[in-house]
Structure formats: C-alpha cells, structure tokens
Design a protein around this motif. Structure first.
Motif, PDB file in Angstrom:
ATOM      1  N   VAL A 114       0.883  -1.143  -0.016  1.00 31.08           N
ATOM      2  CA  VAL A 114      -0.155  -0.036   0.082  1.00 31.08           C
ATOM      3  C   VAL A 114       0.615   1.281  -0.152  1.00 31.08           C
ATOM      4  O   VAL A 114       0.186   2.343  -0.034  1.00 31.08           O
ATOM      5  N   SER A 115       1.870   1.323   0.099  1.00 34.01           N
ATOM      6  CA  SER A 115       2.933   2.482   0.164  1.00 34.01           C
ATOM      7  C   SER A 115       2.740   3.298  -1.108  1.00 34.01           C
ATOM      8  O   SER A 115       2.540   2.745  -2.264  1.00 34.01           O
ATOM      9  N   SER A 116       2.923   4.470  -0.835  1.00 33.24           N
ATOM     10  CA  SER A 116       2.876   5.453  -2.032  1.00 33.24           C
ATOM     11  C   SER A 116       3.982   5.370  -2.894  1.00 33.24           C
ATOM     12  O   SER A 116       4.165   5.748  -3.967  1.00 33.24           O
ATOM     13  N   LEU A 117       5.026   4.633  -2.452  1.00 24.76           N
ATOM     14  CA  LEU A 117       6.460   4.340  -3.305  1.00 24.76           C
ATOM     15  C   LEU A 117       6.051   2.970  -3.899  1.00 24.76           C
ATOM     16  O   LEU A 117       7.169   2.567  -4.419  1.00 24.76           O
ATOM     17  N   ALA A 118       5.176   2.301  -3.930  1.00 23.67           N
ATOM     18  CA  ALA A 118       4.888   0.947  -4.436  1.00 23.67           C
ATOM     19  C   ALA A 118       5.230   1.065  -5.947  1.00 23.67           C
ATOM     20  O   ALA A 118       5.040   2.048  -6.687  1.00 23.67           O
ATOM     21  N   SER A 119       5.653  -0.045  -6.525  1.00 25.42           N
ATOM     22  CA  SER A 119       5.751  -0.332  -7.996  1.00 25.42           C
ATOM     23  C   SER A 119       5.598  -1.574  -8.408  1.00 25.42           C
ATOM     24  O   SER A 119       5.073  -2.421  -7.657  1.00 25.42           O
ATOM     25  N   PRO A 120       5.311  -1.633 -10.025  1.00 26.81           N
ATOM     26  CA  PRO A 120       4.816  -3.107 -10.170  1.00 26.81           C
ATOM     27  C   PRO A 120       5.802  -4.304  -9.323  1.00 26.81           C
ATOM     28  O   PRO A 120       5.311  -5.223  -9.246  1.00 26.81           O
ATOM     29  N   LEU A 121       6.982  -3.942  -9.154  1.00 30.75           N
ATOM     30  CA  LEU A 121       8.147  -4.819  -8.671  1.00 30.75           C
ATOM     31  C   LEU A 121       8.048  -5.033  -7.303  1.00 30.75           C
ATOM     32  O   LEU A 121       7.759  -6.025  -6.565  1.00 30.75           O
ATOM     33  N   THR A 122       7.637  -3.873  -6.507  1.00 29.55           N
ATOM     34  CA  THR A 122       7.293  -4.346  -5.132  1.00 29.55           C
ATOM     35  C   THR A 122       6.022  -4.975  -4.917  1.00 29.55           C
ATOM     36  O   THR A 122       5.953  -5.635  -4.138  1.00 29.55           O
ATOM     37  N   ASP A 123       4.975  -4.596  -5.992  1.00 31.16           N
ATOM     38  CA  ASP A 123       3.812  -5.189  -5.821  1.00 31.16           C
ATOM     39  C   ASP A 123       3.883  -6.648  -5.849  1.00 31.16           C
ATOM     40  O   ASP A 123       3.496  -7.691  -4.990  1.00 31.16           O
ATOM     41  N   ILE A 124       5.087  -7.291  -6.754  1.00 30.37           N
ATOM     42  CA  ILE A 124       5.029  -8.485  -6.874  1.00 30.37           C
ATOM     43  C   ILE A 124       5.792  -9.316  -5.629  1.00 30.37           C
ATOM     44  O   ILE A 124       5.121 -10.382  -5.039  1.00 30.37           O
ATOM     45  N   PHE A 125       6.805  -8.468  -5.142  1.00 30.96           N
ATOM     46  CA  PHE A 125       7.258  -8.828  -3.815  1.00 30.96           C
ATOM     47  C   PHE A 125       6.256  -8.827  -2.717  1.00 30.96           C
ATOM     48  O   PHE A 125       6.186  -9.922  -2.008  1.00 30.96           O
ATOM     49  N   ALA A 126       5.716  -7.958  -2.609  1.00 35.14           N
ATOM     50  CA  ALA A 126       4.427  -8.014  -1.587  1.00 35.14           C
ATOM     51  C   ALA A 126       3.451  -9.119  -1.725  1.00 35.14           C
ATOM     52  O   ALA A 126       3.324  -9.600  -0.499  1.00 35.14           O
ATOM     53  N   ALA A 127       3.004  -9.469  -2.917  1.00 29.31           N
ATOM     54  CA  ALA A 127       1.994 -10.372  -2.722  1.00 29.31           C
ATOM     55  C   ALA A 127       2.700 -11.751  -2.692  1.00 29.31           C
ATOM     56  O   ALA A 127       2.057 -12.524  -2.158  1.00 29.31           O
ATOM     57  N   GLN A 128       3.850 -11.945  -2.970  1.00 29.88           N
ATOM     58  CA  GLN A 128       4.702 -13.197  -2.759  1.00 29.88           C
ATOM     59  C   GLN A 128       4.533 -13.482  -1.195  1.00 29.88           C
ATOM     60  O   GLN A 128       4.760 -14.383  -0.616  1.00 29.88           O
ATOM     61  N   ALA A 129       5.343 -12.291  -0.622  1.00 29.07           N
ATOM     62  CA  ALA A 129       5.344 -12.351   0.857  1.00 29.07           C
ATOM     63  C   ALA A 129       3.851 -12.648   1.535  1.00 29.07           C
ATOM     64  O   ALA A 129       3.994 -13.488   2.401  1.00 29.07           O
ATOM     65  N   LEU A 130       2.820 -12.097   1.133  1.00 33.46           N
ATOM     66  CA  LEU A 130       1.509 -12.414   1.763  1.00 33.46           C
ATOM     67  C   LEU A 130       1.241 -13.838   1.338  1.00 33.46           C
ATOM     68  O   LEU A 130       0.893 -14.626   2.517  1.00 33.46           O
ATOM     69  N   ARG A 131       1.727 -14.295   0.273  1.00 34.68           N
ATOM     70  CA  ARG A 131       1.421 -15.615   0.170  1.00 34.68           C
ATOM     71  C   ARG A 131       2.176 -16.887   1.090  1.00 34.68           C
ATOM     72  O   ARG A 131       1.795 -17.480   1.639  1.00 34.68           O
ATOM     73  N   LEU A 132       3.572 -16.302   1.016  1.00 37.34           N
ATOM     74  CA  LEU A 132       4.265 -17.242   1.796  1.00 37.34           C
ATOM     75  C   LEU A 132       3.906 -17.000   3.437  1.00 37.34           C
ATOM     76  O   LEU A 132       3.941 -18.215   4.060  1.00 37.34           O
ATOM     77  N   TRP A 133       3.740 -15.774   3.753  1.00 33.82           N
ATOM     78  CA  TRP A 133       3.123 -15.742   5.170  1.00 33.82           C
ATOM     79  C   TRP A 133       2.081 -16.459   5.549  1.00 33.82           C
ATOM     80  O   TRP A 133       1.823 -17.118   6.488  1.00 33.82           O
ATOM     81  N   SER A 134       0.835 -16.152   4.731  1.00 36.74           N
ATOM     82  CA  SER A 134      -0.530 -17.172   5.050  1.00 36.74           C
ATOM     83  C   SER A 134      -0.196 -18.706   5.024  1.00 36.74           C
ATOM     84  O   SER A 134      -0.573 -19.249   5.837  1.00 36.74           O
ATOM     85  N   SER A 135       0.783 -19.113   4.204  1.00 38.29           N
ATOM     86  CA  SER A 135       1.169 -20.693   3.963  1.00 38.29           C
ATOM     87  C   SER A 135       1.808 -21.186   5.518  1.00 38.29           C
ATOM     88  O   SER A 135       1.563 -22.104   5.942  1.00 38.29           O
ATOM     89  N   ALA A 136       2.617 -20.369   5.699  1.00 40.93           N
ATOM     90  CA  ALA A 136       3.562 -20.625   6.965  1.00 40.93           C
ATOM     91  C   ALA A 136       2.720 -20.590   8.199  1.00 40.93           C
ATOM     92  O   ALA A 136       2.808 -21.350   9.047  1.00 40.93           O
TER      93      ALA A 136
END
Length: 163
Positions: A114-136
C-alpha cells in the motif's frame, strides 16, 4: 567490525553505534534521511527473530528515552554488510514472541503493498510475501494460531494482554 546476534532493535542499536563511531556526535544527530556522511565499520547481523528486516534494511529506529519518541535513521550506510539467517534459534522462542515476529512480517508485506512508493516490482514481492506468510501461518496450525490471534486482538502490541 561489529557483530550482533539478536532481534531487530539490537541490530538497529548496532547501526546507531556504528554511525556515531564513524561520524561522531550523538545518534539522534543522524535521525532523518541521508545524514550519515561517512561509512560505518563493517556490520555482521545474525538474526534470532523474524520480522523486523533490520538485517537487510537501510533504516534504524532509535528510541529517545528522555521523551519516549522513536526516531528513524535512513541511509544506505546502515545496511549490514552480511546477514545470517538461521531458523534454529526460532525453535526455542516462546510462542508469544514468535507471534510478534509473524505479525511484523505481515505488517511489512502490507506496508509494501500500500506504500505510495509501491511499484509493479514491489507489488510482486508484497504479493509473494503475503502468500508465503499465509502458508506458513496455516502450516503452523492450531498450536500457533491462537497465540497470533491473541496478539492481534489485544490492542496492546503484546500478546495476551488486554486493552
């Protein structure tokens, strides 16, 4: 060279000590963005708890004990030269402490999304972090989830304590 084996706040403390060692003055002189002019001594960070990202970030959060305010130092000079992540220490962490780290990981992932500095690249990492977090968290199962929920429900920033 400085080495620290601890969680985020201790790593941040080592960063602050390094800034003062190399640049003089008081650690709060460096609060703000790019106020550290000279490089720090080499810093080795060994993480003993997950979540803070202090071992890989250009930030250090320092609390001024006189006025109880947190100040943020921001500089590429604060990124540790090496970080070692070993899951073994986590096997002895009390569940409440682990829940704090797990909640911190979630906060960092959402913050990146949700950062105002988010970019398509950070969106990819954020989405992957959320997937890994929920799986763990789901893999941790019934023993861990109530501890995490008590942390979220307490409103105090500490697991199991009421408002």
């Amino acid at each position: 060279m400085a080495a620290t084996a601890a969680a985020g706040s201790v790593i941040d403390c080592a960063k602050g000590i390094g800034a003062v060692y190399s640049n003089g003055g008081h650690v709060l002189d460096y609060a703000g963005i790019n106020k550290i002019l000279r490089p720090l001594p080499p810093l080795l960070a060994v993480c003993t708890l997950v979540g803070s990202a202090a071992d890989i970030s250009q930030f250090a959060v320092i609390t001024d004990e006189t006025d109880r305010h947190k100040h943020v130092l921001v500089s590429k000079a604060l990124v540790p030269d090496a970080a070692f992540l070993d899951p073994q220490p986590l096997t002895t962490v009390p569940p409440a402490m682990a829940a704090c780290g797990v909640a911190d990981i979630l906060v960092h992932a959402v913050e990146a999304a949700v950062s105002s500095l988010a970019s398509p690249l950070t969106d990819i990492f954020a989405a992957q972090a959320l997937r890994l977090w929920s799986s763990a968290v789901l893999a941790a199962g019934a023993d861990f989830c109530p501890t995490l929920c008590s942390y979220a429900d307490s409103g105090s920033g500490r697991p199991g304590r009421g408002r």
